[in-house]
Design a protein around this motif. Sequence first.
Motif, PDB file in Angstrom:
ATOM      1  N   THR A 132      21.690  19.631  16.353  1.00  8.56           N
ATOM      2  CA  THR A 132      22.560  20.537  15.605  1.00  8.56           C
ATOM      3  C   THR A 132      21.747  21.674  15.006  1.00  8.56           C
ATOM      4  O   THR A 132      20.571  21.507  14.667  1.00  8.56           O
ATOM      5  CB  THR A 132      23.308  19.800  14.478  1.00  8.56           C
ATOM      6  N   ASP A 133      22.399  22.828  14.894  1.00 11.91           N
ATOM      7  CA  ASP A 133      21.789  24.023  14.305  1.00 11.91           C
ATOM      8  C   ASP A 133      20.444  24.341  14.960  1.00 11.91           C
ATOM      9  O   ASP A 133      19.396  24.424  14.308  1.00 11.91           O
ATOM     10  CB  ASP A 133      21.618  23.849  12.792  1.00 11.91           C
ATOM     11  N   VAL A 134      20.482  24.537  16.260  1.00 11.98           N
ATOM     12  CA  VAL A 134      19.286  24.932  17.006  1.00 11.98           C
ATOM     13  C   VAL A 134      19.137  26.448  16.897  1.00 11.98           C
ATOM     14  O   VAL A 134      20.063  27.202  17.198  1.00 11.98           O
ATOM     15  CB  VAL A 134      19.388  24.510  18.482  1.00 11.98           C
ATOM     16  N   VAL A 135      17.961  26.891  16.455  1.00 14.52           N
ATOM     17  CA  VAL A 135      17.734  28.314  16.200  1.00 14.52           C
ATOM     18  C   VAL A 135      16.503  28.776  16.976  1.00 14.52           C
ATOM     19  O   VAL A 135      15.428  28.194  16.856  1.00 14.52           O
ATOM     20  CB  VAL A 135      17.531  28.589  14.695  1.00 14.52           C
ATOM     21  N   LEU A 136      16.687  29.817  17.783  1.00 13.69           N
ATOM     22  CA  LEU A 136      15.581  30.492  18.468  1.00 13.69           C
ATOM     23  C   LEU A 136      15.321  31.801  17.743  1.00 13.69           C
ATOM     24  O   LEU A 136      16.239  32.589  17.525  1.00 13.69           O
ATOM     25  CB  LEU A 136      15.919  30.768  19.929  1.00 13.69           C
ATOM     26  N   THR A 137      14.058  32.052  17.380  1.00 10.38           N
ATOM     27  CA  THR A 137      13.723  33.219  16.571  1.00 10.38           C
ATOM     28  C   THR A 137      12.561  33.982  17.189  1.00 10.38           C
ATOM     29  O   THR A 137      11.599  33.384  17.665  1.00 10.38           O
ATOM     30  CB  THR A 137      13.333  32.806  15.140  1.00 10.38           C
ATOM     31  N   VAL A 138      12.685  35.290  17.156  1.00 15.20           N
ATOM     32  CA  VAL A 138      11.577  36.177  17.494  1.00 15.20           C
ATOM     33  C   VAL A 138      11.382  37.106  16.307  1.00 15.20           C
ATOM     34  O   VAL A 138      12.317  37.816  15.910  1.00 15.20           O
ATOM     35  CB  VAL A 138      11.854  36.998  18.763  1.00 15.20           C
ATOM     36  N   PRO A 146      25.176  25.976  17.530  1.00 16.45           N
ATOM     37  CA  PRO A 146      25.593  24.944  16.579  1.00 16.45           C
ATOM     38  C   PRO A 146      25.283  23.523  17.040  1.00 16.45           C
ATOM     39  O   PRO A 146      24.882  22.682  16.233  1.00 16.45           O
ATOM     40  CB  PRO A 146      27.108  25.157  16.459  1.00 16.45           C
ATOM     41  N   GLU A 147      25.445  23.261  18.345  1.00 12.36           N
ATOM     42  CA  GLU A 147      25.235  21.893  18.814  1.00 12.36           C
ATOM     43  C   GLU A 147      24.870  21.883  20.295  1.00 12.36           C
ATOM     44  O   GLU A 147      25.416  22.647  21.091  1.00 12.36           O
ATOM     45  CB  GLU A 147      26.499  21.052  18.610  1.00 12.36           C
ATOM     46  N   SER A 188      24.061  18.494  29.968  1.00  7.32           N
ATOM     47  CA  SER A 188      23.906  19.174  28.681  1.00  7.32           C
ATOM     48  C   SER A 188      25.124  20.049  28.423  1.00  7.32           C
ATOM     49  O   SER A 188      25.605  20.743  29.327  1.00  7.32           O
ATOM     50  CB  SER A 188      22.644  20.041  28.665  1.00  7.32           C
ATOM     51  N   VAL A 189      25.609  20.023  27.188  1.00  7.43           N
ATOM     52  CA  VAL A 189      26.752  20.839  26.784  1.00  7.43           C
ATOM     53  C   VAL A 189      26.415  21.527  25.469  1.00  7.43           C
ATOM     54  O   VAL A 189      25.940  20.891  24.526  1.00  7.43           O
ATOM     55  CB  VAL A 189      28.024  19.986  26.621  1.00  7.43           C
ATOM     56  N   VAL A 190      26.654  22.832  25.425  1.00  4.49           N
ATOM     57  CA  VAL A 190      26.495  23.581  24.177  1.00  4.49           C
ATOM     58  C   VAL A 190      27.860  23.657  23.517  1.00  4.49           C
ATOM     59  O   VAL A 190      28.826  24.167  24.097  1.00  4.49           O
ATOM     60  CB  VAL A 190      25.952  24.994  24.435  1.00  4.49           C
ATOM     61  N   GLY A 191      27.959  23.139  22.308  1.00  2.00           N
ATOM     62  CA  GLY A 191      29.225  23.110  21.603  1.00  2.00           C
ATOM     63  C   GLY A 191      29.274  24.133  20.483  1.00  2.00           C
ATOM     64  O   GLY A 191      28.257  24.498  19.898  1.00  2.00           O
TER      65      GLY A 191
END
Length: 538
Positions: A58-64, A78-79, A92-95
């Motif tokens: 949950t709450d996966v964040v990619l940052t540059v 979000p998921e 794999s499913v992005v929710g």
Amino acid sequence: MNRPLATSALALILGAGPALADVTPAEVWQSLQDSYEQMGYAVQVGSEDASDEAITLTDVVLTVDGEADAPDMILTLPEIVLTAVGDGTVRSVVGGQMTLESSAVPEGDDEAVGFSMTMDAPGNETISSGTPEALTHDVTMPTLTMSGRALDDRNEVPLTATLTGVTGSQTVTTAADGASTQTFEGRADALEAQITASGPSLAATDAPETAPDATDAPEASEAPDAPAATAETDDFQATITIADLSMQGDGTSPAGEVNFGSQPTQALQAGFGGKGSFAMGATSGSFTASTLTADGSRNDSEGSFQAASGTLAVGISKDGLSYEGGLTDMTTNLTATGMPFPIAYGAAENRFRLAMPIVASDQEQPFALTYVLDGLTLDDAIWQALDPEAALPRDPASLTIDLEGTAMLTQNFMDPDFPQPVEPGPDGAAPMPLQPRSLTIKELALDAVGATADLSGALTFGEDPSQPLGKIEGTFGGINGLLDTLVAMGVVPQEQLMGPRMMMAMFARPVEGNPDQLQTEIEFRENGAIFANGQQIQ
């Protein structure tokens, strides 16, 4: 560094190598993290619920994090649920609704500029198969809807776009030392996009300031408020539709800690690189715009364009950067308030190519530039305004520029501070970071209104690019006839043709038996000497 939306929004949906072997959810997730950290993304996870058969993130964040004026970028998912299917593959499913924000604060300003976007992909799934060292990810998204706006409190620029029938496959093969190779391909049935821009009119807000007479100036406490901006706005709306999109490419990521995001030049020197191509079928678009003018009236315009097909390709490696694209069977139409006639034109083909070095070297490196505009036609309304008596030939026109050569690149093009200040040379001029060493004119051709020109040649350059060595040859046709026609049309007075004809006689000579066909040979010799058809002119 900016990141293309495809590599950001689809980052954790696409993956990577050969199938028919067991892989676990944990191995798939680890492979994805490794891939994006190599590209310069920082990956953060709010919470993780893991078992042997499934992982829920949950709450996966990619940052540059941007540098200098480069924007920061944050992609939030979000998921993500990764589940072992039971046949050795992982689903794999992005929710939820994904969000993407890119922003930067310009120097001397305290307000961020950029954009924010939400993305919805209902029914998406990715099937991962293979081994941790060789993963294949097959992606399916019935629809991908994107909705965004500019990070600007004064101007509204909402954008919506929908991709339908999205499918794709990406492979990543990882070596024992951590280096990886990637390939990808994908397609979509169609793209539909709409953009609407609205903001305070410059004509309404940029009223001229007048200084009051000093004798009449009120006390500071009595100074009147600045006039409020009017409610008038400038507005713009556009719609674009593209059918049959496809893309493919490949890339390499070197082993080690260096990544392209923070150290682009070092990553390229270590072996980072890739290329990708994008193709599209029938494309169409239209727009309307309305702006306030200084006299209070409005300038309204609208236009449309169509093309039968198009391509775009880009490649990058330590050997250079390439960028090319084109359209076929394109037409454009434009009308506007105050325009005496509509503008409409078409072309059978319009394409370009640019290739250049990007990593500094003490050796010469190749460059190339190509531009082709073929089968250009103008609408009858334009011809009627330019040539009402139809004195000029109206055959389709064409232009071709095809150049290649070598150059010395003394500074790394991808460095944030490019170009760096350089001490002036003995002549007082600072040397350019890209210095030509040779130039081949493969083709420089023009065919329009009954006249033609065709040039080719080769030049070499020393330390002073203003004194090349080499030869340029060419032929010209219909020039005298075109000049006579312009005189008959009243565009050029007869007495003003003496100068152009004298220049033509200096640089070109008639072809025997065909006085309207000219040929020329321009030779550049040592010490800046220039000869035209054997006669020294400098």
